[in-house]
Design a protein around this motif. Structure first.
Motif, short mmCIF file in Angstrom:
data_model
loop_
_atom_site.label_atom_id
_atom_site.label_comp_id
_atom_site.label_asym_id
_atom_site.label_seq_id
_atom_site.Cartn_x
_atom_site.Cartn_y
_atom_site.Cartn_z
N GLN A 113 108.41 82.79 28.23
CA GLN A 113 108.68 83.96 29.03
C GLN A 113 107.38 84.68 29.39
N THR A 114 107.46 85.50 30.44
CA THR A 114 106.34 86.35 30.84
C THR A 114 106.89 87.75 31.04
N ILE A 115 106.24 88.73 30.42
CA ILE A 115 106.60 90.13 30.66
C ILE A 115 105.29 90.88 30.89
N GLY A 116 105.11 91.36 32.09
CA GLY A 116 103.88 92.09 32.40
C GLY A 116 102.66 91.22 32.17
N LYS A 117 101.76 91.67 31.28
CA LYS A 117 100.52 90.94 31.03
C LYS A 117 100.64 89.96 29.86
N ILE A 118 101.83 89.88 29.25
CA ILE A 118 102.02 89.04 28.07
C ILE A 118 102.86 87.81 28.41
N ALA A 119 102.39 86.65 27.97
CA ALA A 119 103.16 85.41 28.14
C ALA A 119 103.40 84.82 26.75
N VAL A 120 104.56 84.21 26.58
CA VAL A 120 104.88 83.51 25.34
C VAL A 120 104.92 82.03 25.68
N ILE A 121 104.10 81.22 24.99
CA ILE A 121 104.12 79.78 25.25
C ILE A 121 104.36 79.01 23.96
N LEU A 122 104.84 77.78 24.12
CA LEU A 122 105.24 76.95 22.99
C LEU A 122 104.73 75.54 23.18
N ARG A 123 104.19 74.98 22.12
CA ARG A 123 103.89 73.55 22.09
C ARG A 123 104.12 73.09 20.66
N ARG A 124 105.08 72.20 20.50
CA ARG A 124 105.40 71.72 19.16
C ARG A 124 104.26 70.87 18.60
N ALA A 125 103.97 71.06 17.32
CA ALA A 125 102.93 70.28 16.66
C ALA A 125 103.55 69.01 16.08
N LYS A 126 102.76 67.94 16.02
CA LYS A 126 103.26 66.70 15.43
C LYS A 126 103.50 66.89 13.93
N LYS A 127 102.56 67.56 13.27
CA LYS A 127 102.71 67.87 11.85
C LYS A 127 102.49 69.37 11.67
N PRO A 128 103.55 70.18 11.83
CA PRO A 128 103.38 71.62 11.74
C PRO A 128 102.98 72.06 10.33
N ASN A 129 102.11 73.05 10.26
CA ASN A 129 101.69 73.62 8.99
C ASN A 129 102.68 74.72 8.60
N PRO A 130 103.41 74.55 7.49
CA PRO A 130 104.45 75.52 7.14
C PRO A 130 103.93 76.95 6.93
N LYS A 131 102.65 77.07 6.55
CA LYS A 131 102.10 78.42 6.32
C LYS A 131 101.72 79.10 7.63
N LEU A 132 101.41 78.32 8.67
CA LEU A 132 100.91 78.89 9.92
C LEU A 132 101.92 78.87 11.06
N SER A 133 102.79 77.87 11.09
CA SER A 133 103.71 77.71 12.22
C SER A 133 104.68 78.89 12.30
N ASN A 134 104.68 79.57 13.44
CA ASN A 134 105.62 80.68 13.63
C ASN A 134 107.06 80.20 13.64
N LEU A 135 107.29 78.95 14.07
CA LEU A 135 108.65 78.43 14.11
C LEU A 135 109.17 78.16 12.70
N LEU A 136 108.34 77.56 11.84
CA LEU A 136 108.77 77.25 10.48
C LEU A 136 108.85 78.51 9.63
N ARG A 137 107.90 79.40 9.80
CA ARG A 137 107.92 80.65 9.00
C ARG A 137 109.14 81.47 9.31
N HIS A 138 109.63 81.43 10.54
CA HIS A 138 110.77 82.23 10.94
C HIS A 138 112.05 81.75 10.26
#
Length: 103
Positions: free
Chosen positions: A76-101
């Motif tokens: 999504q894009t709202i004003g000056k902020i954009a949210v982008i996503l790219r899945r990692a092949k081996k996500p880091n559980p401590k860093l990945s916003n998707l896994l932490r959520h």
């Protein structure tokens, strides 16, 4: 890979509390910015980008260019902020916003 409306909604909800990790300033899409974008996507998968330009078309061009160069999907894009996503092949559980959520 196109995102379904349900996925977009879920990713927007996760991104709501995130702070922008990448800020595109006057220098535009420099090499250092591209490297930082790669690192951020590899680490976090779902990130916010702030584009400081006051020109709406220039902001949209910058976001499109970032998505194309990194292979990320625009959530999504709202004003000056954009949210982008790219899945990692081996996500880091401590860093990945998707896994932490999920915890």
């Amino acid at each position: 890979m196109s995102l379904s409306p349900e996925q977009r909604r879920e990713y927007r909800a996760i991104a709501h509390n995130l702070k922008p990790v990448i800020i595109v300033g006057d220098k535009g899409l420099s090499e250092g910015l591209q490297e930082e974008l790669e690192r951020a996507l590899n680490d976090h998968e779902l990130i916010k980008i702030k584009v400081a330009s006051t020109d709406r078309d220039a902001r949209q061009e910058a976001i499109t260019a970032l998505c194309e160069s990194s292979g990320a999907d625009l959530v999504q894009t709202i004003g000056k902020i954009a949210v982008i996503l790219r899945r990692a092949k081996k996500p880091n559980p401590k860093l990945s916003n998707l896994l932490r959520h999920k915890h």
